[in-house]
Each structure stands twice: as C-alpha cells, then as structure tokens.
Design a protein around this motif. Structure first.
Motif, PDB file in Angstrom:
ATOM      1  N   UNK A 122       0.929  -1.246   0.007  1.00 14.26           N
ATOM      2  CA  UNK A 122       0.122   0.166   0.199  1.00 14.26           C
ATOM      3  C   UNK A 122       0.892   1.248  -0.084  1.00 14.26           C
ATOM      4  N   UNK A 123       1.992   1.217   0.649  1.00 11.86           N
ATOM      5  CA  UNK A 123       2.726   2.401   1.005  1.00 11.86           C
ATOM      6  C   UNK A 123       4.207   2.015   0.524  1.00 11.86           C
ATOM      7  N   UNK A 124       4.599   2.394  -0.861  1.00 12.19           N
ATOM      8  CA  UNK A 124       5.963   1.950  -0.910  1.00 12.19           C
ATOM      9  C   UNK A 124       6.927   3.069  -0.434  1.00 12.19           C
ATOM     10  N   UNK A 125       8.159   2.549   0.207  1.00 12.69           N
ATOM     11  CA  UNK A 125       9.145   3.624   0.617  1.00 12.69           C
ATOM     12  C   UNK A 125       9.493   4.367  -0.443  1.00 12.69           C
ATOM     13  N   UNK A 126      10.154   5.587   0.399  1.00  9.00           N
ATOM     14  CA  UNK A 126      10.772   6.662  -0.674  1.00  9.00           C
ATOM     15  C   UNK A 126      11.690   5.974  -1.572  1.00  9.00           C
ATOM     16  N   UNK A 127      12.607   5.010  -0.908  1.00  8.69           N
ATOM     17  CA  UNK A 127      13.372   4.201  -1.623  1.00  8.69           C
ATOM     18  C   UNK A 127      13.028   3.645  -2.785  1.00  8.69           C
ATOM     19  N   UNK A 128      12.004   3.118  -2.547  1.00  7.74           N
ATOM     20  CA  UNK A 128      11.392   2.230  -3.867  1.00  7.74           C
ATOM     21  C   UNK A 128      10.921   3.093  -4.838  1.00  7.74           C
ATOM     22  N   UNK A 129      10.221   4.256  -4.194  1.00 10.00           N
ATOM     23  CA  UNK A 129       9.902   5.221  -5.341  1.00 10.00           C
ATOM     24  C   UNK A 129      10.887   5.828  -5.940  1.00 10.00           C
ATOM     25  N   UNK A 130      11.957   6.214  -5.396  1.00 10.15           N
ATOM     26  CA  UNK A 130      13.297   6.524  -6.327  1.00 10.15           C
ATOM     27  C   UNK A 130      13.705   5.272  -7.225  1.00 10.15           C
ATOM     28  N   UNK A 131      13.648   4.132  -6.911  1.00 10.17           N
ATOM     29  CA  UNK A 131      14.065   2.991  -7.756  1.00 10.17           C
ATOM     30  C   UNK A 131      13.269   3.002  -8.796  1.00 10.17           C
ATOM     31  N   UNK A 132      12.062   3.136  -8.721  1.00 14.85           N
ATOM     32  CA  UNK A 132      10.941   2.897  -9.705  1.00 14.85           C
ATOM     33  C   UNK A 132      11.080   4.120 -10.569  1.00 14.85           C
ATOM     34  N   UNK A 133      11.327   5.081 -10.118  1.00 21.52           N
ATOM     35  CA  UNK A 133      11.613   6.587 -11.150  1.00 21.52           C
ATOM     36  C   UNK A 133      12.749   5.934 -11.952  1.00 21.52           C
ATOM     37  N   UNK A 134      13.748   5.468 -11.405  1.00 24.10           N
ATOM     38  CA  UNK A 134      14.832   4.997 -12.230  1.00 24.10           C
ATOM     39  C   UNK A 134      14.809   3.968 -13.489  1.00 24.10           C
ATOM     40  N   UNK A 135      13.762   2.925 -12.697  1.00 25.42           N
ATOM     41  CA  UNK A 135      13.465   1.882 -13.408  1.00 25.42           C
ATOM     42  C   UNK A 135      12.498   2.124 -14.740  1.00 25.42           C
ATOM     43  N   UNK A 136      11.842   3.045 -14.406  1.00 29.64           N
ATOM     44  CA  UNK A 136      10.867   3.557 -15.688  1.00 29.64           C
ATOM     45  C   UNK A 136      11.607   4.418 -16.601  1.00 29.64           C
TER      46      UNK A 136
END
Ligand SMILES: Nc1ncnc2c1ncn2[C@@H]1O[C@H](COP(=O)(O)OP(=O)(O)OP(=O)(O)O)[C@@H](O)[C@H]1O
Length: 312
Positions: A122-136
């Motif tokens: 439900x609530x991705x960590x800031x670290x994951x959100x950054x990782x997601x941004x890089x992955x996209x």
C-alpha cells in the motif's frame, strides 16, 4: 518518482509536423517477402516472443502483438485504468517502451498507482519510489494533457512517439476524451480507422480505453456490443478486452460472515473477457483476484505478490 526521472512529453512540441510522416511506407510488396513470416506463423509455439499479459496462465492464449489495436472497455469504476497500468508494468518488464496519454487522470496519480502495484504494497518506501523512477527511465513516458484533445493532436503525438521515442505500446485513456462527440459515429469510425492504419504501418500497439454502456445490471459483464460509441469500433480493432469487476462479491464480503455465500466468495474479483482476438485463436475469460492494498491483480486467490523486477 523524483521529477528528474519522470518523462513528461511537453505540449510545446509541434506534433502536427509529425502527422503525415508515417504515410510514406511502400504498401505494395511481393508475396514472397512474407515467406519467413509465414514460416514463423506455423512455428509460433517456438518463436512467439510477442508481449504477453502479466499472468503466466494467459501466455499461451493471449498476446499483445505489434501493429494491433486493443480496446479495453468496461463500466465506470470497473478498473480499466488500474488494470491497464498493471499490464503496462508487465510490458515494461518485457522490454517494451510505453507511453500513457491519460486524459482523465494527472500523470502523478497514474504513476503513484503504478508504483504501488510495482511495490506490491500500500505504501512504497521513498527508496522504492526512487528506484521505480529510475526503472521507468527509457521505458515509460507520460503525455501530460488532461481534458479533451483533438483527434489530430492524438495522431500527432502518436507519430512523435513512434519517430522520436520508439514507443511500442501507446495507451489512450480514453476514447471519450479524444475530441469526438459521443454521438458522432462517423468521426469515431474514421478515428479508429486511422489508429488501426497507424498501428499497422508502424508496428506500434495501441491500447484504447473505452467505456461500456451501463446496462440495468452491473452484476453481469457487458457484452462486446456494449462498447460505447459506433458499432464499427468493435469490427475495426484487433482485440477486445472487456474489464468487469465482481461487485456482487464485494457486497457479499460486506455482509456479516454468517450470511455470506461461499459460492460467491469463491468467485474471482475481476474478469477480463477476451471477446475478440483477430490474430489469435483463443477467446474466453481470464479470472483475476484483486489485492486491495497493492492494487495488484493476481491469477489465483492465494497468489503472492507479483514482482516486476524494480531494483531499489
Ligand atoms: N476488482 C476490484 N475490486 C475492488 N476494487 C476495485 C477493483 N478494480 C478496481 N477497483 C477500485 O476501483 C477504483 C477505480 O478503478 P479505475 O480508475 O481503474 O476504474 P475505471 O474503469 O478506469 O473508471 P472510469 O471509467 O471512471 O475511468 C480503483 O481505484 C480501485 O480502488
């Protein structure tokens, strides 16, 4: 999703300049040019590397082939956009380049929902959100324009995305926001004609989200003739995915446990009815289970989190 990694296509680009560029390919070919494609077609079991849906149980039945137009239709609030975002994550994982033109939702909201789905919680960590941004990066672009655009603008953006970004899957969410009146069936037909020709000429797969007419009873899936708009829409597109949410089951779950029907609880939460697949032989129903926390759609009731391989 730091703003540095979110790829937004600005509206200042001269999209009109791209409009007619895709129409110069030679259309008359010698039949023998198709020989290796025919061989591939007969050997499809071993050579079919075209993109799939996210769930392995569908791999042998459904493909999102290059050069096709798919329509994703459903009643309001039945999960069309959410499901589309989930499919897009899987497409990116498979190496496809996706652009989403969401005229109904701001990019940041669409991306936040996709990030939640990718994180599987439900609530991705800031670290994951950054990782997601890089992955996209290099995989996902957003066309930032809410409200209604014109059909020419949509075609211009498509041509730009093909020529400049090499986009292979383009999502138009939704048909109703493409600047064509709901009762102007001729223009709708012409627009879908243009989309199918564009997809065929460029190899891009176009996903078109559409609404279905709400019948009297939302507890039964609409049929393929219930796509809102011209009847020719369903004739012209290659694939029809009918997205239906099992609201009867949701209502059952809200009852006291002692009154709940096991038969209804055993049903899936969501169906995709594949009502047409021009270049595939299979038509049928895909049953899915919805995880409310992560917004993930899963193939079985007890399936664990689907991992899209986002490094973080
Ligand atoms: N199978 C499901 N079970 C429970 N809730 C669901 C299910 N599918 C979607 N939802 C919920 O419904 C909401 C609406 O989903 P979504 O925005 O994708 O619908 P939509 O069909 O695109 O709607 P619209 O036609 O209004 O654009 C989601 O935010 C989610 O919370």
């Amino acid at each position: 999703m730091g703003s540095s990694s979110m790829k937004i296509i600005p509206d200042t680009i001269d999209f009109d300049a791209y409009l007619n560029k895709s129409e110069h390919s030679a259309h008359v070919k010698s039949a023998s040019e198709y020989t290796s494609s025919i061989i591939d077609l007969f050997n499809i079991e071993t050579v079919d590397v075209t993109p799939t849906l996210p769930w392995s149980k569908t791999f042998s039945n459904v493909r999102l082939r290059p050069g096709e137009v798919s329509i994703w239709h459903g009643i309001n609030g039945h999960g069309k956009s959410l499901l589309q975002g989930f499919v897009d994550l899987s497409l990116m994982q498979q190496g496809e380049k996706v652009c989403i033109a969401s005229f109904e939702m701001k990019p940041v909201r669409t991306l936040a929902r996709m990030c939640r789905q990718a994180a599987g919680c439900e609530e991705p960590s800031t670290r994951f959100i950054n990782g997601f941004g890089n992955w996209t990066d290099g995989k996902l672009w957003m066309y930032d324009q809410q409200g209604t655009v014109t059909p020419d603008r949509v075609r211009g953006v498509l041509a730009y995305c093909h020529a400049e970004l090499g986009i292979t899957h383009f999502v138009i969410d939704s048909l109703m926001k493409c600047g064509i009146r709901g009762d102007d069936y001729n223009r709708q037909k012409d627009f879908i004609d243009e989309l199918t020709a564009f997809a065929r000429d460029t190899g891009m797969h176009i996903h078109l989200v559409a609404h279905s007419r709400k019948g009297d009873d939302e507890t039964k899936p609409p049929g393929k003739m219930d796509v809102k708009g011209a009847s020719e829409i369903t004739d012209q597109v290659d694939n029809i995915f009918n997205v239906w949410r099992n609201k009867r089951k949701e209502a059952e779950l809200r009852k006291p446990e002692s009154n709940q029907s096991k038969e209804i609880l055993d049903q899936p939460d969501q169906l995709i009815l594949v009502d047409k697949q021009r270049n595939g032989e299979w038509e049928g129903t895909i049953a899915l289970w919805f995880d409310r926390a992560s917004f993930q759609y899963r193939a079985h009731s007890r399936e664990v989190v689907l991992d899209f391989g986002v490094p973080f």
